[in-house]
Design an enzyme around this catalytic site. Structure first.
Site, PDB file in Angstrom:
ATOM      1  N   CYS A 259       9.225   9.259  -2.544  1.00 44.21           N
ATOM      2  CA  CYS A 259       9.345  10.372  -1.836  1.00 44.21           C
ATOM      3  C   CYS A 259       9.910  11.959  -1.833  1.00 44.21           C
ATOM      4  CB  CYS A 259      10.823   9.843  -1.047  1.00 44.21           C
ATOM      5  SG  CYS A 259      11.087  10.709   0.951  1.00 44.21           S
TER       6      CYS A 259
ATOM      7  N   ASN B 166       3.759   6.663   2.626  1.00 44.69           N
ATOM      8  CA  ASN B 166       4.973   5.792   4.032  1.00 44.69           C
ATOM      9  C   ASN B 166       4.481   4.636   5.357  1.00 44.69           C
ATOM     10  OD1 ASN B 166       6.652   7.804   3.279  1.00 44.69           O
ATOM     11  ND2 ASN B 166       5.478   8.956   4.057  1.00 44.69           N
TER      12      ASN B 166
ATOM     13  N   HIS C 163      13.897   8.052   4.025  1.00 42.12           N
ATOM     14  CA  HIS C 163      13.955   8.679   4.506  1.00 42.12           C
ATOM     15  C   HIS C 163      15.700   8.608   5.281  1.00 42.12           C
ATOM     16  CE1 HIS C 163       9.475   9.998   5.463  1.00 42.12           C
ATOM     17  NE2 HIS C 163      10.465   9.519   4.492  1.00 42.12           N
TER      18      HIS C 163
ATOM     19  N   TYR D 160      15.347  13.661   7.998  1.00 41.66           N
ATOM     20  CA  TYR D 160      14.987  13.049   9.150  1.00 41.66           C
ATOM     21  C   TYR D 160      16.197  11.940  10.186  1.00 41.66           C
ATOM     22  CZ  TYR D 160      10.535  12.320   7.231  1.00 41.66           C
ATOM     23  OH  TYR D 160       9.321  13.210   6.754  1.00 41.66           O
TER      24      TYR D 160
ATOM     25  N   ARG E  72      -2.803   7.915  12.806  1.00 41.84           N
ATOM     26  CA  ARG E  72      -1.135   8.425  12.974  1.00 41.84           C
ATOM     27  C   ARG E  72      -0.867   8.936  14.552  1.00 41.84           C
ATOM     28  NH1 ARG E  72       1.898  13.254   8.970  1.00 41.84           N
ATOM     29  NH2 ARG E  72       3.392  14.054  10.608  1.00 41.84           N
TER      30      ARG E  72
END
Length: 444
Positions: A172, A150, A202, A256, A96
């Site tokens: 989510c 995700n 998102h 988001y 990440r």
């Protein structure tokens, strides 16, 4: 004697697992779980044992007859499971961190589920999810797959399109976070608030918001113009919306949306953060280290409040609420990622959408919203195209398709930059993207 209920959690060593366990404890009367199998990979063995022992202590304190099993054998965990929950991260937080840092060199947002970061997390995760789906067909063909990994929308899309698993729901914590946040803004109990959600993971909008069935949308929209009120998740700091923009949009954006409607601000902020406290992944690494130190404490028998700083607040509420509603055929309304089936007219019927659904024993039944409003429709369709093409790239390992996916993402300024980012990120994540290097391997 009633049938035993077995849940397999893939990525059981996650720092989020105490959230899940807390949810099962709270809802035990509605959902009498018998066996919880926490499964992880060799690299996650130590964390699995730490989290697993905390889970056992939490259940013992609650005095419930739930057996917790810790294993590195995924097949053993999946055998005869009733529900399979997935919450893993391929490449762990180091991957990440690369997703976040590399794009910033090109002036492009580095973020876990949006733009290049979302693409590469999907490319790494989708092949693993599809392997899990194949094992589920063999070992627990009647189980529900509840995916929290995700990018949840892209993963749900891939499962619907490239596997034989039909009983899949993507989940989510953003919608439930928005519900909780609005309940707090209005100083009412969360149970009284309902939002009509429609869009993508998102990329979901609140088309209307109700308290006790009465629309309070205008009141909420007005409150959202205050920067203090404009985000509902820990990992995105709200910037505040221009009142004129928000009134004209006439829909509740999710946190988001900051990345799309405030792209330059968010890139500048990410660049500054990367130089000072580090990227979000690097901050989370420190947070996780602290959490696991807490989890090790043999006297800890509850989920520590510090976990909410991690960004996954309300995960257990969302996950266990969903599982309980399927199990009990509750027919309540919850926002989830599922096949569209005509609910949103602007999106193909066979694509994954995030929309308010009636939750039944046969899964989510999407509530029809018709066409999305014109102001939000184009952006949602653009992200759906990105998800579709990205899922195809993940499955085929086709380099050109990966470049195309990133180019059509609204956060990427040009095809040239897209290609440069794909090249660097493919190299950085080579270990986890074998599908893109088949020819090289075969040549060797």
């Amino acid at each position: 004697m009633s049938k035993k209920i077995k849940i397999a959690t893939i990525g059981g060593g996650s720092s989020y697992t105490p959230e899940l366990v807390e949810g099962f404890i709270k809802r035990y009367e509605e959902f009498p779980l018998s066996e919880l199998w926490l499964v992880d990979i060799e690299e996650g063995k130590e964390k699995l044992e730490i989290v697993g022992n905390l889970a056992k202590r939490m259940i013992a304190k609650a005095g419930l007859p739930i057996d917790v099993y810790l294993t590195l054998d995924r097949r053993e965990a999946l055998k005869d499971a009733d529900f399979v929950t997935t919450q893993f991260r391929v490449g762990l937080l180091n991957a990440r961190a690369k997703d976040e840092r590399i794009p910033l060199k090109y002036g492009v947002l580095g973020q876990e589920t949006n733009g290049p970061g979302g693409l590469f997390k999907g490319l790494r995760t989708i092949p693993v999810i599809l392997d899990i789906c194949k094992e589920m067909e063999e070992l627990c063909p009647n189980a529900w797959l509840i995916n929290f990994a995700n990018p949840a929308g892209m993963i749900t899309e891939a499962v619907l399109r490239y596997s034989n698993i039909e009983k899949v729901v993507g989940l989510c914590n953003v919608p439930i976070g928005m519900e909780m946040g609005i309940a707090k803004l209005l100083d009412v109990d969360h149970s009284r608030v309902r939002i009509d959600f429609a869009g993508l993971n998102h990329m979901v909008y609140g088309l209307d918001v109700y308290v006790d069935g009465v629309s309070v949308k205008e009141q909420v929209m007005e409150k959202l113009t205050d920067p203090e009120n404009s985000s509902f998740v820990k990992n995105i700091e709200g910037q505040g919306w221009e009142p004129e923009f928000l009134r004209a949009l006439n829909a509740l954006p999710c946190p988001y949306h900051n990345y799309y409607y405030k792209s330059k601000d968010m890139v500048d902020k990410a660049l500054k953060s990367a130089e000072t406290e580090g990227t979000r992944a690097e901050v989370v690494q420190k947070l996780e280290n602290e959490l696991f130190e807490l989890y090790k404490n043999p006297d800890l028998v509850i989920k520590p409040p510090q976990l909410e700083e991690r960004g996954g607040a309300y995960y257990s509420d969302a996950a266990v609420r969903l599982i309980t509603s399927i199990y009990n055929d509750k027919r309540d309304i919850q926002p989830v990622n599922t096949m569209n089936r005509g609910a949103i007219a602007s999106i193909p019927n066979d694509s994954a959408v995030e929309v308010s659904c009636i939750i039944t024993k046969d899964g989510p039944k999407p509530i029809t919203v018709g066409d999305l409003p014109v102001p939000v429709r184009g952006l949602v369709q653009s992200i759906k195209s990105f998800e579709r093409v990205a899922a195809e790239a993940a499955v085929t390992g086709n380099y050109n398709t990966a470049v195309l996916a990133l180019t059509i993402n609204p956060l990427t300024p040009s095809d040239t930059i897209a290609k440069q980012i794909v090249d660097e990120m493919l190299d950085a994540h080579r270990e986890y993207l074998p599908q893109f290097f088949k020819e090289t391997v075969e040549t060797k």
